[in-house]
Design an enzyme around this catalytic site. Structure first.
Site: not given
Ligand code: PNW
Length: 486
Positions: A424, A127, A26, A312, A440, A374, A173
Site C-alpha cells: 500500500w 472500501h 482515494q 501496518y 503512502f 496491504e 476492514e
Molecule cells: C488502511 N491501523 O486502513 C486502509 O485500508 C487504507 O485505505 C488506508 O489508506 C491505509 O490503511 C493507510 O492508512 C488502516 O491502525 C488504518 O493499524 C489503520 C490501521 C490499519 C489499516
C-alpha cells in the site's frame, strides 16, 4: 497468453508474489462524472472540519482518467497484480436498482487494460465509500437491510466482471470503518455518542456495524460460490500484533495474548466460528448483537478462501493490576527503553519483527493460508519536503525491506503459508481524514502540477528489484501518453 501472475519469478528474494493496492475514493476522483452517485465520503469530506484542511476526493489523483498511464507505470515496474476497489455508486448510483452502464464501462475498460498488460485484477467490492442514498434510508452498516443490499450489489458485480476477474474481496476492514465511522466518528459517516464531535449515532453502533458486516460478507460469499465457482474471495482485516512488554513476565505474556485475541479475533472469530470470541463477550456483554443459529450457519457454510491481512503497526502490551484483565495497556517503548520509530501517521509505529509474530499467531489460531493485501508506511515529513527528497524514500524502503524479510522468515522457517503481498499503495492518494497530507504511495504525485504528474519513488524500484521483476515486460505494452519516469 500471460504467464501466471502469482508465480514467483526467478531471482526473487521473496517466496511470494508482489502486487500493489489502491481504493476507489482515494484515487479515482471524477466524483460527478460517468453517472456516479453520491457517497458518504463525498458528504463527509465536504462537511467543514472533518478532513485535513477540508480536503476531499473530488479529483483525488484522477485515476478515473489516468488509469492507462498508471497501468503503464505498473508494467515498467514489472508488477503483475493490482488490487483496486469498485465504487458501489458508479455501478448502482442509488445503491440499489438500475445499473449505470457508464460506470460498468469504466470498470470494463480498467479490467481489460490490466488483462492486456498481463496484470491480474484483484477487486475489493467495498472500501469505505457507501452510497449516500442508502445511508439516508437506513444508516448503512447498522441496519439489517444492508445485508440484502450489499449481497445484491455483489451479485451484480460478480455477474458483470466475474468472467474475467477471479480474485475478490468483500469488505475492506470492518474493524476500521466501524470503529472510526461509528465509534470515534473521525471517518464517514461520522457517527458516535459524543454529540460535541458527531452529528448522529448511539452507543453500540460500532458493534452492530461489525455484526452486519460479517453477515453481509457471508451473504456475498454465498452468491459468489454460485456465480464464480473458479474464483477466490475473502474479507480484508486490519490486524496488528500485541507483543509482551516483558517477555519473561508471565503476566505480560498473558496480557498480550488476551489483547491479541480481543483485537485480532474481533472479526475473524465470527467468520470462522459463527460467534463472537470469548474476549469480546467478556468486554461487551449485552451490547454485542447475538448471532442466531441461522446466522451462525450462514457464516460457517460460507467461509472465505484465506485470511486477507492488512498490517501496518504493532505495540507492546503489559499487565496492569489496577485494570480489568481485558483492558490491556500498551506502549511503543520497549523494556530496554527503545522507542519504536514513528511514521508520518501518528498511529503508525515501525515494528517489523511483529510481522513474523502476527503471521504465526494467525496461522496457529485459524490454520489458514494468508494473503497480505496491504502493508505500507507514510514517511516522516513527506508532505512538506521538496519533491527530490521525497522521491528518495529510504524510510519506506527500509520499512518494506524489514517487514518483507520478516514475512519471508515466517514462510521459510515457521511454515506459514503466505500467498502474496500487496504494498500500500501504488500511488500517493487521498488518505481519508488526513487528506493529501500523508503519502503512502510508492509512486509520487505532484499535487502542484496541473497534470498530477507521477514520479517513481525509490521504494517502487526497490520492490520491483527485490521481487525480481525489473525488466519483465511479458504483455503487450499499453498505449501510454505518460512522460514520467524514474
Ligand atoms: C488502511 N491501523 O486502513 C486502509 O485500508 C487504507 O485505505 C488506508 O489508506 C491505509 O490503511 C493507510 O492508512 C488502516 O491502525 C488504518 O493499524 C489503520 C490501521 C490499519 C489499516
Amino acid at each position: 497468453a500471460c504467464p501466471s501472475p502469482q508465480q514467483v519469478p526467478a531471482g526473487s528474494k521473496a517466496p511470494f508474489f508482489l502486487g500493489t493496492a489502491t481504493a476507489s475514493y482515494q484515487v479515482e476522483g471524477a466524483f460527478k462524472e460517468g453517472g456516479r452517485g453520491e457517497s458518504i465520503w463525498d458528504v463527509f469530506s465536504h462537511t467543514p472540519g472533518k478532513t485535513f484542511e477540508g480536503q476531499d476526493g473530488d479529483v483525488a489523483v484522477d485515476f478515473y482518467h489516468r488509469y492507462k498511464d498508471d497501468i503503464a507505470l505498473m508494467q515498467t515496474l514489472g508488477l503483475r497484480n493490482f488490487r483496486f476497489s469498485l465504487s458501489w455508486m458508479r455501478i448502482l448510483p442509488n445503491g440499489t436498482g438500475t445499473v449505470n452502464q457508464e460506470g460498468v464501462a469504466f470498470y470494463n475498460k480498467l479490467i481489460d487494460t490490466l488483462k492486456a498488460a498481463c496484470i491480474e485484477p484483484h477487486i475489493t467490492l467495498y472500501h469505505w465509500d457507501f452510497p449516500q442514498a442508502l445511508y439516508e434510508r437506513y444508516g448503512s452498516w447498522i441496519d439489517p437491510r444492508v445485508v440484502v443490499d450489499f449481497a445484491a450489489y455483489a451479485e451484480t458485480a460478480f455477474e458483470l466482471f466475474g468472467d474475467r476477474v477471479k480474485n475478490w474481496f468483500t469488505l475492506n476492514e470492518p474493524e476500521s470503518y466501524c470503529l472510526l465511522g461509528y465509534g470515534s466518528g473521525v471517518h464517514a459517516p461520522g457517527r458516535c455518542t459524543d454529540r460535541s464531535r458527531c452529528s448522529a449515532g448511539e452507543a453500540g453502533e460500532d458493534l452492530k456495524c461489525i455484526y452486519y458486516s460479517a453477515l453481509a460478507h457471508a451473504s456475498a460469499v454465498k452468491v459468489f460460490r454460485q456465480l464464480v465457482p473458479d474464483g477466490v474471495i475473502a474479507m480484508t482485516n486490519a490486524i496488528g500484533m500485541s507483543v509482551p512488554y516483558n517477555a519473561s513476565s508471565q503476566e505480560d505474556v498473558a496480557a498480550a495474548q488476551r489483547n491479541q485475541a480481543f483485537n485480532g479475533g474481533f472479526v475473524l472469530d465470527p467468520l470462522y466460528t459463527g460467534d463472537w470470541g470469548a474476549e469480546r463477550k467478556q468486554v461487551h456483554g449485552q451490547q454485542l448483537p447475538a448471532f442466531t443459529p441461522e446466522q451462525k450457519a450462514l457464516l460457517l457454510e460460507n467461509q472465505q478462501d484465506f485470511i486477507a491481512l492488512q498490517h501496518y503497526t504493532s505495540n507492546y502490551a503489559y499487565y496492569n493490576k489496577d485494570k480489568p484483565p481485558l483492558l490491556v495497556d500498551t506502549t511503543t517503548k520497549s523494556i530496554d527503553g527503545v522507542q519504536l520509530v514513528q511514521a508520518d501517521s501518528p498511529w503508525l509505529y515501525v515494528f517489523p519483527s511483529a510481522m513474523r509474530d502476527l503471521l504465526n499467531w494467525l496461522t496457529q489460531r485459524y490454520n489458514q493460508s494468508i494473503l497480505i493485501t496491504e502493508n505500507g508506511v507514510s514517511a516522516p515529513g513527506e508532505y512538506d519536503k521538496p519533491r527530490a527528497e521525497v522521491l528518495c524514500d529510504q524510510f519506506r524502503v527500509s520499512y518494506f525491506q524489514q517487514y518483507i524479510s520478516n514475512a519471508t522468515v515466517a514462510v521459510q522457517q515457521d511454515g506459514v503459508q503466505l500467498l502474496g503481498y500487496f504494498a500500500w499503495s501504488l500511488l500517493d492518494n487521498f488518505e481519508w481524514a488526513d487528506g493529501y497530507s500523508k503519502r503512502f504511495g510508492t509512486i509520487y504525485i505532484d499535487y502542484n502540477s496541473t497534470g498530477l504528474d507521477r514520479y517513481y519513488k525509490g521504494s517502487s524500484m526497490w520492490l520491483s528489484n527485490h521481487f525480481g521483476l525489473t525488466g519483465i515486460r511479458s504483455g503487450p505494452v499499453a498505449n501510454s501518453t505518460s512522460s514520467t519516469g524514474g
